[in-house]
Write a protein that holds these residues in place. Structure first.
Motif, mmCIF file in Angstrom:
data_model
loop_
_atom_site.group_PDB
_atom_site.id
_atom_site.type_symbol
_atom_site.label_atom_id
_atom_site.label_comp_id
_atom_site.label_asym_id
_atom_site.label_seq_id
_atom_site.Cartn_x
_atom_site.Cartn_y
_atom_site.Cartn_z
ATOM 1 N N CYS A 1 -6.996 -3.379 -5.082
ATOM 2 C CA CYS A 1 -7.574 -2.426 -4.120
ATOM 3 C C CYS A 1 -8.686 -1.620 -4.778
ATOM 4 N N CYS B 1 -7.755 7.787 -2.702
ATOM 5 C CA CYS B 1 -7.846 6.623 -3.586
ATOM 6 C C CYS B 1 -9.306 6.327 -3.919
ATOM 7 N N CYS C 1 0.843 -1.204 0.000
ATOM 8 C CA CYS C 1 0.000 0.000 0.000
ATOM 9 C C CYS C 1 0.878 1.254 0.000
ATOM 10 N N SER C 2 0.542 2.195 -0.886
ATOM 11 C CA SER C 2 1.339 3.421 -1.008
ATOM 12 C C SER C 2 0.665 4.631 -0.370
ATOM 13 N N CYS C 3 -0.276 4.391 0.558
ATOM 14 C CA CYS C 3 -0.997 5.499 1.210
ATOM 15 C C CYS C 3 -0.046 6.586 1.723
ATOM 16 N N CYS D 1 -0.387 3.990 -7.698
ATOM 17 C CA CYS D 1 -0.166 2.822 -6.836
ATOM 18 C C CYS D 1 -0.458 1.558 -7.656
HETATM 19 S S1 SF4 Z 1 -4.837 2.211 -4.027
HETATM 20 FE FE1 SF4 Z 1 -4.492 3.541 -2.266
HETATM 21 S S2 SF4 Z 1 -5.335 2.483 -0.490
HETATM 22 FE FE2 SF4 Z 1 -5.139 1.013 -2.146
HETATM 23 S S3 SF4 Z 1 -3.182 0.025 -1.784
HETATM 24 FE FE3 SF4 Z 1 -2.816 1.737 -3.208
HETATM 25 S S4 SF4 Z 1 -2.314 3.498 -1.928
HETATM 26 FE FE4 SF4 Z 1 -3.175 1.918 -0.578
#
Ligand code: SF4
Length: 348
Positions: A322, A339, A300-302, A315
């Motif tokens: 996701c 997202c 996850c790149s949050c 991401c």
């Molecule tokens: S889309 Fe957004 S919430 Fe989902 S894994 Fe990637 S960064 Fe995380």
């Protein structure tokens, strides 16, 4: 800007051909409104809108979720929460998972229900998951005030309350590359627009307080374009936001809460960026202090999304592993998450 010809402004925003401008909205409700109104498609490719860390669910660290899960599994405790937080994964499970396993978790629409339920059921302690920003802090202060007035000992808050100015400074100082900010309208309604004055001076960047309608957002973006390279603050949401804010609400918050350091998902601990219950009210605290641990779900790149380093669609998991129905990270869970909003609006 009053009386401005919105069509002429929209035309200028569409045809803008100057230097690239990066504008950050720090409020989750603005993020949602920008997507709903299709604002990005109305702008020149040289005007970039970046979503910031203003979605409360998205910036809540794992330790807070884990603590709520732990509380919900106690025989004598019921955890109350808003709908979106219930789906955010902690280290092992979300509150929804815990509920499915028989834990005491209830979804409510108003934090004040904590008082009503606690009053009717003195054998259980009712804990509200009090996450949010300056906007919701007065609501939680009112819950406590009601509990104090009614002499209830079985009302508690698990707080993860954050404040905006410090995280904005953090984003700028940690490589955000931002040229101006759409200042959060709901936060400013409580704090007053003056709260962004000193920050604008310090950072040398413009701030415009905006409403949430499409036209208001276009006017705000246009104002920021004209202010690029200059510090300064403009309030284009005067029907709701004053320079000094809501004094009564601020006094109520000040009665129950004091400033503290706070941990933000993907950003770590930011000095003075939170609120905790004052010592004299700590009997209402369900264990909120020092909840700092944060484990991002694998892949996850949050952390990068929340500070505008990458777009959600960058991401690798976005839209594949996701989605809102099967959210892997917190930014896809909340309707205010970047997202989530990129996904539902088809924004790239
Ligand atoms: S889309 Fe957004 S919430 Fe989902 S894994 Fe990637 S960064 Fe995380």
């Amino acid at each position: 800007m009053i009386g401005a010809d919105i069509n002429a402004i929209a035309e200028q925003l569409k045809n803008y051909d100057g230097e690239e401008v990066r504008i950050m909205e720090v409020c989750g409700t603005h993020t949602a409104s920008i997507s709903e109104n299709g604002i990005p498609s109305m702008l020149s490719p040289k005007i970039k809108l970046i979503s910031g860390p203003g979605c409360p669910v998205c910036v809540t660290v794992t330790a807070v979720i884990d603590k709520l899960v732990e509380l919900s599994m106690r025989e004598d405790t019921v955890v109350l929460t808003f709908g979106d937080l219930i789906r955010v994964k902690g280290t092992n499970k979300s509150l929804a998972d815990a509920k499915a396993d028989g834990a005491h978790v209830k979804m409510v629409y108003s934090p004040m229900e904590t008082v009503t339920m606690a009053e009717k059921d003195p054998d259980h302690t009712y804990v509200f998951a009090a996450i949010g920003f300056e906007t919701t802090a007065p609501v939680y202060a009112n819950v406590l005030n009601e509990a104090v007035n009614k002499g209830l000992d079985n009302v508690k808050l698990l707080t993860s309350l954050k404040t905006m100015p410090q995280v904005i400074r953090w984003v700028v100082n940690n490589g955000g590359g931002i040229d101006g900010f759409i200042a959060p309208g709901h936060v400013a309604a409580i704090t007053g627009s003056d709260i962004f004055k000193a920050l604008s001076e310090e950072l040398g960047l413009p701030f415009v307080v905006s409403g949430f309608e499409g036209e208001q957002l276009l006017l705000t973006i246009y104002a920021l374009l004209r202010m690029k390279g200059n510090k300064g603050i403009k309030n284009l949401y005067k029907s709701v936001v004053t320079s000094e804010g809501n004094i009564k609400a601020k006094e109520m918050v000040d009665k129950y809460f004091e400033p503290s350091d706070a941990s933000w998902r993907g950003m770590g601990k930011i000095q003075g960026s939170g609120l905790v219950l004052r010592k004299e009210y700590e009997k209402f605290d369900a264990g909120s202090r020092d909840l700092d641990e944060d484990h991002m779900p694998p892949g996850c790149s949050c952390a990068s999304v929340l500070v505008g380093k990458i777009k959600p669609s960058d991401c690798p998991m976005f839209g594949k592993m996701c989605t809102p129905d099967n959210a892997h990270g917190a930014c896809m869970v909340s309707t205010e998450g970047s997202c989530y909003n990129y996904f539902v609006s088809g924004r790239k």
